[in-house]
Design an enzyme around this catalytic site. Structure first.
Site, PDB file in Angstrom:
ATOM      1  N   ARG A 118      31.680 -21.628 -33.778  1.00 34.87           N
ATOM      2  CA  ARG A 118      32.061 -20.386 -33.066  1.00 34.87           C
ATOM      3  C   ARG A 118      31.869 -20.475 -31.547  1.00 34.87           C
ATOM      4  NH1 ARG A 118      29.388 -18.144 -37.564  1.00 34.87           N
ATOM      5  NH2 ARG A 118      30.903 -17.501 -39.124  1.00 34.87           N
ATOM      6  N   LYS A 140      41.895 -20.777 -20.480  1.00 40.07           N
ATOM      7  CA  LYS A 140      42.906 -20.690 -21.541  1.00 40.07           C
ATOM      8  C   LYS A 140      42.905 -22.026 -22.272  1.00 40.07           C
ATOM      9  CE  LYS A 140      46.308 -17.366 -19.903  1.00 40.07           C
ATOM     10  NZ  LYS A 140      47.704 -17.180 -19.461  1.00 40.07           N
ATOM     11  N   GLU A 182      53.431 -26.134 -10.344  1.00 40.56           N
ATOM     12  CA  GLU A 182      52.424 -25.065 -10.413  1.00 40.56           C
ATOM     13  C   GLU A 182      51.921 -24.716  -9.008  1.00 40.56           C
ATOM     14  OE1 GLU A 182      52.036 -23.540 -13.215  1.00 40.56           O
ATOM     15  OE2 GLU A 182      52.032 -24.938 -14.918  1.00 40.56           O
ATOM     16  N   LYS A 224      43.704 -19.352  -8.031  1.00 38.33           N
ATOM     17  CA  LYS A 224      43.528 -19.149  -9.479  1.00 38.33           C
ATOM     18  C   LYS A 224      42.159 -18.539  -9.779  1.00 38.33           C
ATOM     19  CE  LYS A 224      44.378 -20.588 -14.051  1.00 38.33           C
ATOM     20  NZ  LYS A 224      45.037 -21.469 -14.994  1.00 38.33           N
ATOM     21  N   GLU A 234      43.980 -11.481 -18.993  1.00 37.89           N
ATOM     22  CA  GLU A 234      45.396 -11.209 -18.732  1.00 37.89           C
ATOM     23  C   GLU A 234      45.832  -9.809 -19.172  1.00 37.89           C
ATOM     24  OE1 GLU A 234      47.936 -14.737 -19.038  1.00 37.89           O
ATOM     25  OE2 GLU A 234      49.539 -13.429 -19.728  1.00 37.89           O
ATOM     26  N   ARG A 238      46.742 -11.442 -14.010  1.00 36.78           N
ATOM     27  CA  ARG A 238      46.776 -12.857 -14.425  1.00 36.78           C
ATOM     28  C   ARG A 238      48.158 -13.255 -14.931  1.00 36.78           C
ATOM     29  NH1 ARG A 238      42.366 -16.697 -17.535  1.00 36.78           N
ATOM     30  NH2 ARG A 238      43.712 -18.524 -17.486  1.00 36.78           N
ATOM     31  N   ASN A 242      52.042 -16.696 -14.735  1.00 34.59           N
ATOM     32  CA  ASN A 242      53.079 -17.186 -15.655  1.00 34.59           C
ATOM     33  C   ASN A 242      54.468 -17.152 -15.027  1.00 34.59           C
ATOM     34  OD1 ASN A 242      51.287 -17.667 -17.761  1.00 34.59           O
ATOM     35  ND2 ASN A 242      51.317 -15.517 -18.347  1.00 34.59           N
ATOM     36  N   HIS A 245      57.245 -19.317 -16.361  1.00 38.67           N
ATOM     37  CA  HIS A 245      56.806 -19.880 -17.640  1.00 38.67           C
ATOM     38  C   HIS A 245      57.610 -19.352 -18.828  1.00 38.67           C
ATOM     39  CE1 HIS A 245      53.675 -21.476 -15.154  1.00 38.67           C
ATOM     40  NE2 HIS A 245      53.012 -21.992 -16.159  1.00 38.67           N
ATOM     41  N   HIS A 249      58.765 -22.348 -20.775  1.00 39.22           N
ATOM     42  CA  HIS A 249      58.286 -22.573 -22.148  1.00 39.22           C
ATOM     43  C   HIS A 249      59.466 -22.633 -23.114  1.00 39.22           C
ATOM     44  CE1 HIS A 249      53.893 -20.989 -21.485  1.00 39.22           C
ATOM     45  NE2 HIS A 249      54.118 -22.169 -20.940  1.00 39.22           N
ATOM     46  N   HIS A 262      55.908 -30.482 -18.926  1.00 36.54           N
ATOM     47  CA  HIS A 262      55.635 -29.059 -18.720  1.00 36.54           C
ATOM     48  C   HIS A 262      55.979 -28.641 -17.288  1.00 36.54           C
ATOM     49  CE1 HIS A 262      53.606 -25.193 -18.890  1.00 36.54           C
ATOM     50  NE2 HIS A 262      52.874 -25.537 -17.847  1.00 36.54           N
TER      51      HIS A 262
HETATM   52  P1  NAD Z   1      49.293 -34.270 -19.685  1.00 32.53           P
HETATM   53  O1  NAD Z   1      47.949 -33.828 -20.048  1.00 32.53           O
HETATM   54  O2  NAD Z   1      50.221 -34.670 -20.778  1.00 32.53           O
HETATM   55  O3  NAD Z   1      49.155 -35.477 -18.657  1.00 32.53           O
HETATM   56  C1  NAD Z   1      50.323 -36.060 -18.141  1.00 32.53           C
HETATM   57  C2  NAD Z   1      50.357 -37.586 -18.395  1.00 32.53           C
HETATM   58  O4  NAD Z   1      49.531 -38.252 -17.446  1.00 32.53           O
HETATM   59  C3  NAD Z   1      49.857 -38.010 -19.759  1.00 32.53           C
HETATM   60  O5  NAD Z   1      50.610 -39.105 -20.213  1.00 32.53           O
HETATM   61  C4  NAD Z   1      48.424 -38.441 -19.452  1.00 32.53           C
HETATM   62  O6  NAD Z   1      47.915 -39.330 -20.409  1.00 32.53           O
HETATM   63  C5  NAD Z   1      48.597 -39.085 -18.114  1.00 32.53           C
HETATM   64  N1  NAD Z   1      47.423 -39.108 -17.245  1.00 32.53           N
HETATM   65  C6  NAD Z   1      46.499 -38.156 -17.089  1.00 32.53           C
HETATM   66  N2  NAD Z   1      45.681 -38.456 -16.082  1.00 32.53           N
HETATM   67  C7  NAD Z   1      46.091 -39.636 -15.583  1.00 32.53           C
HETATM   68  C8  NAD Z   1      45.653 -40.471 -14.529  1.00 32.53           C
HETATM   69  N3  NAD Z   1      44.664 -40.097 -13.712  1.00 32.53           N
HETATM   70  N4  NAD Z   1      46.279 -41.644 -14.324  1.00 32.53           N
HETATM   71  C9  NAD Z   1      47.340 -42.008 -15.112  1.00 32.53           C
HETATM   72  N5  NAD Z   1      47.825 -41.254 -16.104  1.00 32.53           N
HETATM   73  C10 NAD Z   1      47.204 -40.084 -16.346  1.00 32.53           C
HETATM   74  O7  NAD Z   1      50.075 -33.154 -18.835  1.00 32.53           O
HETATM   75  P2  NAD Z   1      49.591 -32.154 -17.691  1.00 32.53           P
HETATM   76  O8  NAD Z   1      50.772 -31.957 -16.845  1.00 32.53           O
HETATM   77  O9  NAD Z   1      48.315 -32.550 -17.084  1.00 32.53           O
HETATM   78  O10 NAD Z   1      49.297 -30.794 -18.489  1.00 32.53           O
HETATM   79  C11 NAD Z   1      50.327 -30.096 -19.142  1.00 32.53           C
HETATM   80  C12 NAD Z   1      49.703 -29.201 -20.193  1.00 32.53           C
HETATM   81  O11 NAD Z   1      48.850 -28.261 -19.565  1.00 32.53           O
HETATM   82  C13 NAD Z   1      50.710 -28.403 -20.988  1.00 32.53           C
HETATM   83  O12 NAD Z   1      50.411 -28.479 -22.354  1.00 32.53           O
HETATM   84  C14 NAD Z   1      50.516 -26.982 -20.494  1.00 32.53           C
HETATM   85  O13 NAD Z   1      50.832 -26.029 -21.467  1.00 32.53           O
HETATM   86  C15 NAD Z   1      49.072 -26.993 -20.151  1.00 32.53           C
HETATM   87  N6  NAD Z   1      48.680 -25.972 -19.179  1.00 32.53           N
HETATM   88  C16 NAD Z   1      47.610 -25.212 -19.474  1.00 32.53           C
HETATM   89  C17 NAD Z   1      47.179 -24.258 -18.581  1.00 32.53           C
HETATM   90  C18 NAD Z   1      45.930 -23.469 -18.879  1.00 32.53           C
HETATM   91  O14 NAD Z   1      45.636 -22.534 -18.139  1.00 32.53           O
HETATM   92  N7  NAD Z   1      45.193 -23.804 -19.902  1.00 32.53           N
HETATM   93  C19 NAD Z   1      47.843 -24.077 -17.361  1.00 32.53           C
HETATM   94  C20 NAD Z   1      48.939 -24.876 -17.081  1.00 32.53           C
HETATM   95  C21 NAD Z   1      49.345 -25.835 -18.004  1.00 32.53           C
HETATM   96  N1  GLY Z   2      48.563 -20.907 -16.344  1.00 28.18           N
HETATM   97  C1  GLY Z   2      48.469 -19.500 -16.626  1.00 28.18           C
HETATM   98  C2  GLY Z   2      47.072 -18.990 -16.685  1.00 28.18           C
HETATM   99  O1  GLY Z   2      46.125 -19.737 -16.617  1.00 28.18           O
HETATM  100  O2  GLY Z   2      46.894 -17.809 -16.832  1.00 28.18           O
END
Ligand code: NAD
Ligand code: GLY
Length: 358
Positions: A118, A140, A182, A224, A234, A238, A242, A245, A249, A262
């Site tokens: 939990r 998130k 972003e 942020k 949100e 917040r 998006n 998005h 999405h 993404h």
């Molecule tokens: P990702 O995590 O897939 O990383 C992108 C690529 O880079 C992957 O192949 C990874 O293995 C590689 N990589 C990572 N660090 C590296 C480094 N230092 N050197 C070489 N390669 C490296 O993608 P991302 O763009 O980081 O994240 C996208 C995800 O984040 C989506 O799923 C999206 O929905 C999510 N997201 C979440 C939030 C949130 O608030 N939680 C906000 C925005 C996006």
């Molecule tokens: N990326 C949207 C949020 O964190 O709220």
């Protein structure tokens, strides 16, 4: 090193930003107290940075869970594997999960931490630009479902975010560009000066200039942190984070999370949101042109040819912001301001989708 803070009462935490922080054992000692640690990473990032991080986490029990790489693995099944490792190693409530990687690893590690017993402590060590400017901050966590992006998840704040900007040196250029989507978003929703700064310094960012990257990471995290501190769950502002998005999405889920990164989908989504604003009278043609030009200069798509408008619309209807069956959109109002609305003309939405999709 820069230190920012997300102010959430007893759940407040620092965001540490700087070069070489992965090697700073004292930082991890100070901010991460658990004796049992599960580091969650993936097959790309672990060979690059796991050894360095593990050395900084000594002397403690450190177990690693190495996940397959990519958005298509951001599923409940993959989180199940992380939970299996926690159970198999008899981790207790006093353990902590450490996410080493981009947003995909961070979202899944955070969700595992939110649900194991939990909720256990969780630290973010983001290694992509996108994760350093956005996903590692704000709590998130979650996974995709075949029916929609990020449909399953929980709010679970980290205890610390350690953004080592030196890790960006190994990031592929396409991933750097994805992170810039972003960054542009922040300028568009609330900081016209930052947007203008991005217009002036885009070439330096694309060349991975360390000073330029440091500036965008700090400013993005400041924005942020401020918004999350005001509206963690949100209920209000917040949702502005998006912007782009709902469109983006839909592009990602319509293409099975395999064809567009993404950030690329969000780049096109920003242009669609701006187009919708122009159609609705909230943005001038010149402002729409500025947004489109900046997204294009960042090397991001402004048009998505492999998704049909009607298919995108179906996916947009599953968005988490849908209320009473109506898709709510985040729209820019000028450069540096945005709002959420369900009060728009359907033909304007159709024209926007027709202009940018298919
Ligand atoms: P990702 O995590 O897939 O990383 C992108 C690529 O880079 C992957 O192949 C990874 O293995 C590689 N990589 C990572 N660090 C590296 C480094 N230092 N050197 C070489 N390669 C490296 O993608 P991302 O763009 O980081 O994240 C996208 C995800 O984040 C989506 O799923 C999206 O929905 C999510 N997201 C979440 C939030 C949130 O608030 N939680 C906000 C925005 C996006
Ligand atoms: N990326 C949207 C949020 O964190 O709220």
């Amino acid at each position: 090193m820069e230190t920012l803070r997300v102010e959430l009462g007893s759940r407040s935490y620092p965001i540490l930003i700087g070069q070489g922080l992965l090697r700073e054992r004292s930082l991890f000692e100070q901010h991460l107290r658990a004796r049992d640690l599960l580091v969650v990473s993936n097959t790309v990032v672990a060979p690059l940075y796991l050894d360095v991080l593990e050395a900084s986490l000594q002397p403690r029990r450190v177990v690693a869970a190495i996940l397959p790489d990519g958005e298509s693995h951001k599923t409940l099944a993959t989180v199940g594997r992380v939970l299996d490792v926690l159970v198999a190693n008899r981790f207790g409530r006093d353990c902590a999960v450490v996410a080493l990687g981009g947003g995909v690893v961070g979202d899944m590690a955070g969700f595992a931490a939110a649900t194991f017993q939990r909720g256990v402590a969780f630290a973010q060590v983001p290694t992509t630009l996108l994760a350093q400017v956005d996903s590692s901050v704000g709590g998130k966590t979650g996974v995709n479902h075949p029916g929609g992006k990020n449909l399953i998840g929980a709010f679970h704040q980290p205890v610390v975010v350690v953004a080592d900007t030196r890790t960006l040196a190994t990031l592929p250029p396409r991933e750097l560009r994805a992170g810039l989507a972003e960054v542009i978003k922040y300028g568009l929703i609330c900081d016209a000066d930052f947007f203008a700064w991005l217009e002036a310094r885009m070439d330096a960012l694309l060349a991975a200039d360390p000073a330029a990257l440091a500036h965008v990471i700090r400013r993005s995290c400041e924005i942020k942190a401020e918004i999350v501190g005001r509206d963690e769950r949100e209920h209000g502002d917040r949702a502005l984070l998006n912007l782009g998005h709902t469109f983006g999405h839909a592009v990602e889920s319509a293409t099975g999370y395999t064809e567009w990164l993404h950030g690329e989908a969000i780049g096109a989504g920003l242009v669609m949101a701006a187009c919708m604003s122009r159609e609705s009278g909230y943005l001038t043609s010149e402002e729409l042109e500025r947004v489109t030009r900046l997204v294009a200069r960042a090397g991001l798509p402004t048009h998505v040819s492999n998704v049909k408008p009607d298919i995108a619309l179906q996916h947009m209807r599953i968005d988490k912001k849908v209320q009473a069956g109506k898709i709510r959109l985040v729209l820019p109002r000028g450069i540096g301001s945005a709002f959420v609305t369900a009060d728009y003309a359907e033909p304007a939405l159709s024209r926007t989708l027709e202009a940018h999709l298919g």
